[in-house]
Motif scaffolding. Structure first.
Motif, PDB file in Angstrom:
ATOM      1  N   SER A   2     -14.308   6.082  18.788  1.00  0.00           N
ATOM      2  CA  SER A   2     -13.228   5.316  19.414  1.00  0.00           C
ATOM      3  C   SER A   2     -13.658   3.874  19.644  1.00  0.00           C
ATOM      4  O   SER A   2     -12.887   2.947  19.389  1.00  0.00           O
ATOM      5  CB  SER A   2     -12.808   5.954  20.737  1.00  0.00           C
ATOM      6  OG  SER A   2     -11.708   5.265  21.272  1.00  0.00           O
ATOM      7  N   ILE A   5     -13.478   1.912  16.405  1.00  0.00           N
ATOM      8  CA  ILE A   5     -12.101   1.548  16.029  1.00  0.00           C
ATOM      9  C   ILE A   5     -11.602   0.420  16.920  1.00  0.00           C
ATOM     10  O   ILE A   5     -10.985  -0.536  16.432  1.00  0.00           O
ATOM     11  CB  ILE A   5     -11.178   2.779  16.081  1.00  0.00           C
ATOM     12  CG1 ILE A   5     -11.584   3.744  14.963  1.00  0.00           C
ATOM     13  CG2 ILE A   5      -9.709   2.371  15.942  1.00  0.00           C
ATOM     14  CD1 ILE A   5     -10.933   5.097  15.032  1.00  0.00           C
ATOM     15  N   ILE A  76      -0.011   2.280  15.199  1.00  0.00           N
ATOM     16  CA  ILE A  76      -1.295   2.566  15.850  1.00  0.00           C
ATOM     17  C   ILE A  76      -1.116   2.669  17.359  1.00  0.00           C
ATOM     18  O   ILE A  76      -1.737   3.511  18.014  1.00  0.00           O
ATOM     19  CB  ILE A  76      -2.357   1.517  15.455  1.00  0.00           C
ATOM     20  CG1 ILE A  76      -2.659   1.614  13.949  1.00  0.00           C
ATOM     21  CG2 ILE A  76      -3.636   1.704  16.269  1.00  0.00           C
ATOM     22  CD1 ILE A  76      -3.488   0.452  13.397  1.00  0.00           C
ATOM     23  N   LYS A  80      -2.132   5.887  19.426  1.00  0.00           N
ATOM     24  CA  LYS A  80      -3.044   5.842  20.575  1.00  0.00           C
ATOM     25  C   LYS A  80      -2.449   6.593  21.763  1.00  0.00           C
ATOM     26  O   LYS A  80      -3.163   7.317  22.464  1.00  0.00           O
ATOM     27  CB  LYS A  80      -3.343   4.386  20.948  1.00  0.00           C
ATOM     28  CG  LYS A  80      -4.410   4.251  22.018  1.00  0.00           C
ATOM     29  CD  LYS A  80      -4.832   2.811  22.211  1.00  0.00           C
ATOM     30  CE  LYS A  80      -5.953   2.722  23.229  1.00  0.00           C
ATOM     31  NZ  LYS A  80      -6.485   1.358  23.340  1.00  0.00           N
ATOM     32  N   LEU A  87      -8.433   6.647  19.960  1.00  0.00           N
ATOM     33  CA  LEU A  87      -8.178   6.557  18.517  1.00  0.00           C
ATOM     34  C   LEU A  87      -9.299   7.179  17.689  1.00  0.00           C
ATOM     35  O   LEU A  87      -9.131   7.401  16.489  1.00  0.00           O
ATOM     36  CB  LEU A  87      -7.953   5.094  18.113  1.00  0.00           C
ATOM     37  CG  LEU A  87      -6.615   4.513  18.561  1.00  0.00           C
ATOM     38  CD1 LEU A  87      -6.573   3.005  18.342  1.00  0.00           C
ATOM     39  CD2 LEU A  87      -5.456   5.203  17.853  1.00  0.00           C
ATOM     40  N   VAL A  90      -8.471  10.254  15.495  1.00  0.00           N
ATOM     41  CA  VAL A  90      -7.789  10.176  14.200  1.00  0.00           C
ATOM     42  C   VAL A  90      -8.751  10.660  13.112  1.00  0.00           C
ATOM     43  O   VAL A  90      -9.813  10.074  12.903  1.00  0.00           O
ATOM     44  CB  VAL A  90      -7.310   8.743  13.897  1.00  0.00           C
ATOM     45  CG1 VAL A  90      -6.768   8.642  12.472  1.00  0.00           C
ATOM     46  CG2 VAL A  90      -6.251   8.324  14.908  1.00  0.00           C
ATOM     47  N   ARG A  92      -7.489  11.404   9.858  1.00  0.00           N
ATOM     48  CA  ARG A  92      -7.001  10.890   8.572  1.00  0.00           C
ATOM     49  C   ARG A  92      -5.589  10.358   8.707  1.00  0.00           C
ATOM     50  O   ARG A  92      -4.751  10.988   9.342  1.00  0.00           O
ATOM     51  CB  ARG A  92      -7.004  12.020   7.544  1.00  0.00           C
ATOM     52  CG  ARG A  92      -6.572  11.672   6.148  1.00  0.00           C
ATOM     53  CD  ARG A  92      -7.731  11.059   5.426  1.00  0.00           C
ATOM     54  NE  ARG A  92      -7.348  10.544   4.131  1.00  0.00           N
ATOM     55  CZ  ARG A  92      -8.137  10.563   3.080  1.00  0.00           C
ATOM     56  NH1 ARG A  92      -9.336  11.091   3.159  1.00  0.00           N
ATOM     57  NH2 ARG A  92      -7.763  10.031   1.954  1.00  0.00           N
ATOM     58  N   MET A 120      -4.417  -0.083   7.695  1.00  0.00           N
ATOM     59  CA  MET A 120      -4.930   1.254   8.028  1.00  0.00           C
ATOM     60  C   MET A 120      -6.363   1.435   7.541  1.00  0.00           C
ATOM     61  O   MET A 120      -7.197   2.010   8.240  1.00  0.00           O
ATOM     62  CB  MET A 120      -4.012   2.333   7.449  1.00  0.00           C
ATOM     63  CG  MET A 120      -2.656   2.384   8.097  1.00  0.00           C
ATOM     64  SD  MET A 120      -2.749   2.647   9.892  1.00  0.00           S
ATOM     65  CE  MET A 120      -1.084   2.237  10.371  1.00  0.00           C
ATOM     66  N   PHE A 124      -9.258   2.110  10.163  1.00  0.00           N
ATOM     67  CA  PHE A 124      -9.797   3.473  10.176  1.00  0.00           C
ATOM     68  C   PHE A 124     -10.802   3.755   9.061  1.00  0.00           C
ATOM     69  O   PHE A 124     -11.291   4.874   8.943  1.00  0.00           O
ATOM     70  CB  PHE A 124      -8.650   4.486  10.113  1.00  0.00           C
ATOM     71  CG  PHE A 124      -7.749   4.433  11.315  1.00  0.00           C
ATOM     72  CD1 PHE A 124      -8.162   4.941  12.539  1.00  0.00           C
ATOM     73  CD2 PHE A 124      -6.493   3.839  11.236  1.00  0.00           C
ATOM     74  CE1 PHE A 124      -7.343   4.878  13.652  1.00  0.00           C
ATOM     75  CE2 PHE A 124      -5.664   3.769  12.343  1.00  0.00           C
ATOM     76  CZ  PHE A 124      -6.094   4.286  13.558  1.00  0.00           C
ATOM     77  N   ALA A 127     -10.972   7.037   6.480  1.00  0.00           N
ATOM     78  CA  ALA A 127      -9.934   7.891   7.069  1.00  0.00           C
ATOM     79  C   ALA A 127      -8.563   7.222   7.022  1.00  0.00           C
ATOM     80  O   ALA A 127      -7.540   7.875   7.216  1.00  0.00           O
ATOM     81  CB  ALA A 127     -10.302   8.247   8.508  1.00  0.00           C
ATOM     82  N   GLY A 128      -8.538   5.925   6.750  1.00  0.00           N
ATOM     83  CA  GLY A 128      -7.276   5.198   6.664  1.00  0.00           C
ATOM     84  C   GLY A 128      -6.640   5.238   5.285  1.00  0.00           C
ATOM     85  O   GLY A 128      -5.493   4.820   5.110  1.00  0.00           O
TER      86      GLY A 128
END
Length: 156
Positions: A2, A5, A76, A80, A87, A90, A92, A120, A124, A127-128
Motif C-alpha cells: 500500500s 502504491i 482509483i 480505495k 490499495l 489490489v 489485478r 493503471m 499498479f 498488476a495494472g
C-alpha cells in the motif's frame, strides 16, 4: 505494498479525491468474491466535469487522454473506498471499459483509452496490465468525452 502504491501516486502528482457518490439508482461498486466491478467514472474534478466536448470536433487527442486519465483517478478513489483505504489489496486490474464520445468519423478511441491504461500501469505496475475495450459513442453524461468502468481483483 500500500505504501508503494501511495508513493507512486504521490510521485505522479496525484491526490485522490473523495470517492464520488452515485447520482442515480446504482452503487459505485459491487464485490462478488474477489472481483470488484466499478461503475463508470467520468472526468470530474471538484464535483464538476473537468472536460466536455466530442473527440474529433472539440478536443485534441491529448485532451481526451487527460480526460481518460482523470476517469482513472476517480476509479482509483472508488477502489480505495472498496478496499477500506488499502490499495495494497489490489491484486489485478482485470478489465477497463472505455467509452469515448466522438464524431462518427473519429477512429482514435484506443489512443484516448491509453490515458487511463497508462495510469493503471504507472500506479499498479504489472498488476495494472489489463484487458480493455475502447468504444465510440454519440454522447456521455454531462457532455464529457470519456467514461471508464473497471473490473478489479482484490485480496482480503
Amino acid at each position: 505494498m500500500s505504501a508503494e502504491i501511495e508513493a507512486r501516486l504521490s510521485a505522479l502528482g496525484i491526490t485522490l479525491p473523495t470517492a464520488a457518490a452515485p447520482v442515480a439508482n446504482y452503487v459505485p461498486a459491487v464485490r462478488t468474491g474477489s472481483l470488484v466491478v466499478l461503475s463508470g467514472q467520468i472526468p470530474l474534478a471538484d464535483g464538476a466535469p473537468a472536460v466536455t466536448g466530442l473527440m474529433g470536433r472539440d478536443l485534441t487527442l491529448e485532451d481526451g487522454q487527460a480526460a481518460a486519465r482523470l476517469c482513472g483517478v476517480n476509479l482509483i478513489a472508488q477502489l480505495k473506498a472498496v478496499c477500506d483505504g488499502d490499495l495494497g489489496r489490489v491484486a489485478r486490474i482485470v478489465r477497463l471499459g472505455v467509452f469515448v464520445a466522438a464524431t462518427p468519423d473519429y477512429t482514435d478511441h484506443p489512443k484516448v483509452a491509453n490515458g487511463v491504461s497508462d495510469l493503471m500501469v504507472d500506479v499498479f505496475g504489472e498488476a495494472g496490465r489489463h484487458a480493455r475495450a475502447a468504444v465510440g459513442c454519440a454522447s456521455l453524461p454531462l457532455g464529457v468525452p470519456v467514461e471508464v468502468d473497471a473490473m478489479v481483483e482484490i485480496r482480503d
